[in-house]
Design an enzyme around this catalytic site. Structure first.
Site, PDB file in Angstrom:
ATOM      1  N   GLY A  33       1.687  -1.767   5.933  1.00 24.06           N
ATOM      2  CA  GLY A  33       2.568  -1.081   4.995  1.00 24.06           C
ATOM      3  C   GLY A  33       3.332  -1.950   4.031  1.00 24.06           C
ATOM      4  O   GLY A  33       3.929  -1.439   3.076  1.00 24.06           O
ATOM      5  N   GLU A  84      -0.685  -4.698  11.389  1.00 22.01           N
ATOM      6  CA  GLU A  84      -1.928  -4.179  10.804  1.00 22.01           C
ATOM      7  C   GLU A  84      -1.877  -4.193   9.276  1.00 22.01           C
ATOM      8  O   GLU A  84      -2.001  -3.148   8.634  1.00 22.01           O
ATOM      9  CB  GLU A  84      -2.154  -2.729  11.269  1.00 22.01           C
ATOM     10  CG  GLU A  84      -2.192  -2.524  12.783  1.00 22.01           C
ATOM     11  CD  GLU A  84      -2.140  -1.038  13.174  1.00 22.01           C
ATOM     12  OE1 GLU A  84      -1.831  -0.179  12.327  1.00 22.01           O
ATOM     13  OE2 GLU A  84      -2.399  -0.739  14.360  1.00 22.01           O
ATOM     14  N   PRO A  85      -1.686  -5.348   8.660  1.00 23.18           N
ATOM     15  CA  PRO A  85      -1.588  -5.364   7.196  1.00 23.18           C
ATOM     16  C   PRO A  85      -2.951  -5.157   6.528  1.00 23.18           C
ATOM     17  O   PRO A  85      -3.979  -5.630   7.024  1.00 23.18           O
ATOM     18  CB  PRO A  85      -1.058  -6.771   6.887  1.00 23.18           C
ATOM     19  CG  PRO A  85      -1.531  -7.609   8.032  1.00 23.18           C
ATOM     20  CD  PRO A  85      -1.597  -6.707   9.238  1.00 23.18           C
ATOM     21  N   GLY A  86      -2.963  -4.427   5.433  1.00 20.19           N
ATOM     22  CA  GLY A  86      -4.185  -4.243   4.649  1.00 20.19           C
ATOM     23  C   GLY A  86      -3.926  -4.704   3.222  1.00 20.19           C
ATOM     24  O   GLY A  86      -4.336  -5.787   2.815  1.00 20.19           O
ATOM     25  N   ARG A 131      -7.082   4.759  -7.803  1.00 20.74           N
ATOM     26  CA  ARG A 131      -5.629   4.735  -7.588  1.00 20.74           C
ATOM     27  C   ARG A 131      -4.812   5.296  -8.747  1.00 20.74           C
ATOM     28  O   ARG A 131      -3.878   6.063  -8.517  1.00 20.74           O
ATOM     29  CB  ARG A 131      -5.156   3.319  -7.206  1.00 20.74           C
ATOM     30  CG  ARG A 131      -5.559   2.934  -5.777  1.00 20.74           C
ATOM     31  CD  ARG A 131      -5.003   1.590  -5.335  1.00 20.74           C
ATOM     32  NE  ARG A 131      -3.729   1.246  -5.904  1.00 20.74           N
ATOM     33  CZ  ARG A 131      -2.543   1.733  -5.498  1.00 20.74           C
ATOM     34  NH1 ARG A 131      -2.491   2.562  -4.489  1.00 20.74           N
ATOM     35  NH2 ARG A 131      -1.439   1.379  -6.106  1.00 20.74           N
ATOM     36  N   TYR A 170      -2.870   8.509  -7.343  1.00 20.04           N
ATOM     37  CA  TYR A 170      -1.442   8.304  -7.041  1.00 20.04           C
ATOM     38  C   TYR A 170      -0.603   8.056  -8.291  1.00 20.04           C
ATOM     39  O   TYR A 170       0.547   7.643  -8.163  1.00 20.04           O
ATOM     40  CB  TYR A 170      -1.244   7.073  -6.151  1.00 20.04           C
ATOM     41  CG  TYR A 170      -2.113   6.945  -4.933  1.00 20.04           C
ATOM     42  CD1 TYR A 170      -2.044   7.883  -3.895  1.00 20.04           C
ATOM     43  CD2 TYR A 170      -2.970   5.869  -4.782  1.00 20.04           C
ATOM     44  CE1 TYR A 170      -2.822   7.732  -2.760  1.00 20.04           C
ATOM     45  CE2 TYR A 170      -3.749   5.711  -3.640  1.00 20.04           C
ATOM     46  CZ  TYR A 170      -3.674   6.650  -2.637  1.00 20.04           C
ATOM     47  OH  TYR A 170      -4.438   6.488  -1.512  1.00 20.04           O
ATOM     48  N   CYS A 224     -15.870  12.841 -16.909  1.00 18.54           N
ATOM     49  CA  CYS A 224     -15.457  14.085 -17.568  1.00 18.54           C
ATOM     50  C   CYS A 224     -14.294  14.739 -16.836  1.00 18.54           C
ATOM     51  O   CYS A 224     -14.445  15.792 -16.219  1.00 18.54           O
ATOM     52  CB  CYS A 224     -16.651  15.028 -17.648  1.00 18.54           C
ATOM     53  SG  CYS A 224     -18.017  14.239 -18.486  1.00 18.54           S
ATOM     54  N   GLU A 225     -13.161  14.091 -16.869  1.00 13.83           N
ATOM     55  CA  GLU A 225     -11.927  14.598 -16.269  1.00 13.83           C
ATOM     56  C   GLU A 225     -10.783  14.026 -17.098  1.00 13.83           C
ATOM     57  O   GLU A 225     -10.792  12.818 -17.388  1.00 13.83           O
ATOM     58  CB  GLU A 225     -11.733  14.050 -14.836  1.00 13.83           C
ATOM     59  CG  GLU A 225     -12.801  14.377 -13.843  1.00 13.83           C
ATOM     60  CD  GLU A 225     -12.563  15.672 -13.085  1.00 13.83           C
ATOM     61  OE1 GLU A 225     -11.458  16.239 -13.160  1.00 13.83           O
ATOM     62  OE2 GLU A 225     -13.521  16.106 -12.426  1.00 13.83           O
ATOM     63  N   TYR A 280      -7.808  -0.813  -1.633  1.00 17.32           N
ATOM     64  CA  TYR A 280      -7.995   0.603  -1.968  1.00 17.32           C
ATOM     65  C   TYR A 280      -8.621   0.756  -3.359  1.00 17.32           C
ATOM     66  O   TYR A 280      -8.288   1.668  -4.105  1.00 17.32           O
ATOM     67  CB  TYR A 280      -6.658   1.364  -1.830  1.00 17.32           C
ATOM     68  CG  TYR A 280      -6.036   1.150  -0.471  1.00 17.32           C
ATOM     69  CD1 TYR A 280      -6.609   1.727   0.663  1.00 17.32           C
ATOM     70  CD2 TYR A 280      -4.931   0.323  -0.297  1.00 17.32           C
ATOM     71  CE1 TYR A 280      -6.072   1.494   1.925  1.00 17.32           C
ATOM     72  CE2 TYR A 280      -4.392   0.080   0.966  1.00 17.32           C
ATOM     73  CZ  TYR A 280      -4.969   0.672   2.073  1.00 17.32           C
ATOM     74  OH  TYR A 280      -4.449   0.435   3.323  1.00 17.32           O
TER      75      TYR A 280
HETATM   76  C1  PLP Z   1      -3.655   2.239   6.244  1.00 17.34           C
HETATM   77  C2  PLP Z   1      -3.172   1.736   7.538  1.00 17.34           C
HETATM   78  C3  PLP Z   1      -2.737   0.416   7.651  1.00 17.34           C
HETATM   79  C4  PLP Z   1      -2.699  -0.551   6.495  1.00 17.34           C
HETATM   80  O1  PLP Z   1      -1.730  -0.203   5.555  1.00 17.34           O
HETATM   81  P1  PLP Z   1      -1.380  -1.178   4.338  1.00 17.34           P
HETATM   82  O2  PLP Z   1      -0.327  -0.447   3.609  1.00 17.34           O
HETATM   83  O3  PLP Z   1      -2.610  -1.372   3.548  1.00 17.34           O
HETATM   84  O4  PLP Z   1      -0.881  -2.461   4.927  1.00 17.34           O
HETATM   85  C5  PLP Z   1      -2.337  -0.028   8.901  1.00 17.34           C
HETATM   86  N1  PLP Z   1      -2.352   0.805   9.984  1.00 17.34           N
HETATM   87  C6  PLP Z   1      -2.754   2.080   9.893  1.00 17.34           C
HETATM   88  C7  PLP Z   1      -2.766   2.921  11.125  1.00 17.34           C
HETATM   89  C8  PLP Z   1      -3.167   2.596   8.678  1.00 17.34           C
HETATM   90  O5  PLP Z   1      -3.556   3.872   8.604  1.00 17.34           O
END
Ligand code: PLP
Length: 416
Positions: A239, A274-276, A313, A317, A343-344, A371
């Site tokens: 997050g 859990e960073p993405g 995105r 969003y 076409c949107e 993303y």
């Molecule tokens: C999407 C997600 C993440 C990663 O979120 P980021 O905002 O990209 O860091 C981690 N854990 C869970 C369960 C998620 O659904």
């Protein structure tokens, strides 16, 4: 310093001139910086060094095999939300024993496969899921580690579509019911409660929602310990936000981890995160070419060859992404809406952008590493864009541009 910098007025990815990449691979295409992904991963790793910890990269942010392989080599674990993502982790050489399986609606076949492959932990999101896992583990006679995803009911102050920690969201179980559920798990012969997890949303630019959820989660850890349920890990989710526009000031990985310190004081528990986005987001750009300039009385449009199907995105969003020409000129700029061929009316990459461009100019859409490609589709029968991983002077094609044969391979005209 960013990996995407102008040198002699030409935008580079590390030491590679993006103009040359566009000529070699065509546009639109995604370009990633390997050094940036490594730097972002190491920032978390360094910050967490004082505790026993595991980084479980959130595969959904960017699941290209080359990126997963890079993270696996750095020692990362993985957070998956589908069996398809587990398949990717395995093919990329990831360690299944460092995988946590999140997601609100795991199918029975996904659960079975995850058990057979030996994922480390199921992040359970509902009592219904727990009941299903209990039945499957008993039937297969295998043991499963579980963690309960609690919903701490905190407002993440982010886009409503990516806020996940409010009572009204579909994610996790009410933290106030957690104690009871852990006691139920204790009664199950084939499940062990090893952890607790939460994930309150994405693109958080402020530490206070994290702080509030950590307070609640660690209070639960203590409550559980007081009735003899001692957890081995606490998983704080992902997050952490990144800078999309100039006035975004995301906390650093170190600042984020620092707020954990008081909670970890005197504790013997492992921390998972859990960073993405914060690993791959600023490590990528989308390269696109201006096909036409269309000037009307009311508005000017830069019609580019990337669209909402390539990069969703902005449409989904209303997300802001900086857009810059890859060549800096002294020409005066004009204000354009940067829009794609789909076409949107919702098909735009950016609105009201001052740009000094002409037909044929190349543009970089910044901070598109997370993303981006993973959300792309074939809408309007458009081929999905290639991805390129830059490493110093070298550019590696890590996903080829799709072909029409691939795109239509699964379609069948019935013989009548
Ligand atoms: C999407 C997600 C993440 C990663 O979120 P980021 O905002 O990209 O860091 C981690 N854990 C869970 C369960 C998620 O659904």
């Amino acid at each position: 310093m960013s990996a995407f910098e102008y040198r002699n007025k030409k935008l580079h990815a590390e030491n590679v001139n993006l103009q040359e990449l566009a000529e070699t691979y065509g546009t639109p295409c995604y370009v990633y910086s390997k050094a940036t992904i490594e730097k972002n991963y190491r920032a978390f790793e360094d910050a967490l060094r004082k505790w026993s910890s595991r980084i479980c990269y959130a595969v959904k942010a960017n699941s290209n095999l080359a990126i997963l392989n890079l993270l696996a080599k750095l020692g990362s674990g993985f957070d998956i939300v589908s069996i398809g993502e587990l398949e990717r982790v395995i093919r990329a050489g990831g360690d299944v024993s460092k995988v946590v399986f999140s997601g609100v609606a795991k199918r029975s076949d996904e659960i079975r496969r995850a058990l057979i492959m030996g994922v480390d932990c199921f992040n359970i999101e509902s009592i219904a899921e727990l009941t299903r896992l209990d039945a499957i583990t008993r039937e297969m006679d295998v043991q499963a580690n579980v963690s309960l995803r609690v919903n701490p009911d905190v407002d993440a102050n982010t886009h409503p579509y990516i806020a996940t920690g409010l009572k009204e969201n579909k994610f996790g179980v009410d933290i106030n019911l957690a104690l009871d559920i852990y006691q139920q798990i204790e009664q199950c012969s084939h499940m062990q409660a090893v952890g607790v997890d939460c994930h309150i949303g994405s693109q958080l630019l402020d530490l206070s929602p994290f702080q509030t959820s950590f307070e609640k989660v660690f209070a639960l850890v203590d409550q559980l310990a007081s009735i003899g349920i001692v957890l081995q890990h606490v998983d704080l989710g992902g997050g952490l936000g990144i800078r999309y526009q100039n006035d975004d000031h995301p906390p650093s990985a170190a600042q984020y981890v620092e707020i954990l310190a008081p909670f970890m004081e005197g504790r013997n528990i492992q921390v998972f995160i859990e960073p993405g986005r914060s690993i791959v987001g600023d490590a990528g750009i989308l390269l696109t070419r201006v096909e036409h300039i269309k000037e009307t009385r009311d508005k000017n449009f830069a019609l580019v060859d990337a669209a909402m199907n390539d990069f969703m995105r902005p449409s989904l969003y209303s997300a802001w992404h900086d857009i810059t020409p890859i060549e800096q000129t002294a020409n005066s700029s004009t204000t354009y809406d940067v829009v794609g061929p789909v076409c949107e009316t919702g098909d735009f990459l950016g609105k009201q952008r001052p740009l000094a461009i002409q037909e044929g100019s190349l543009l970089a859409v910044h901070a598109a590493g997370a993303y981006g490609s993973v959300m792309s589709s074939n809408y309007n029968t458009r081929l999905r864009a290639p991805e390129i991983l830059v490493d110093g002077e070298e550019a590696h094609l890590i996903r080829m541009r799709e072909t029409f044969d691939q795109l239509m391979a699964n379609e069948i005209i019935p013989e009548s």
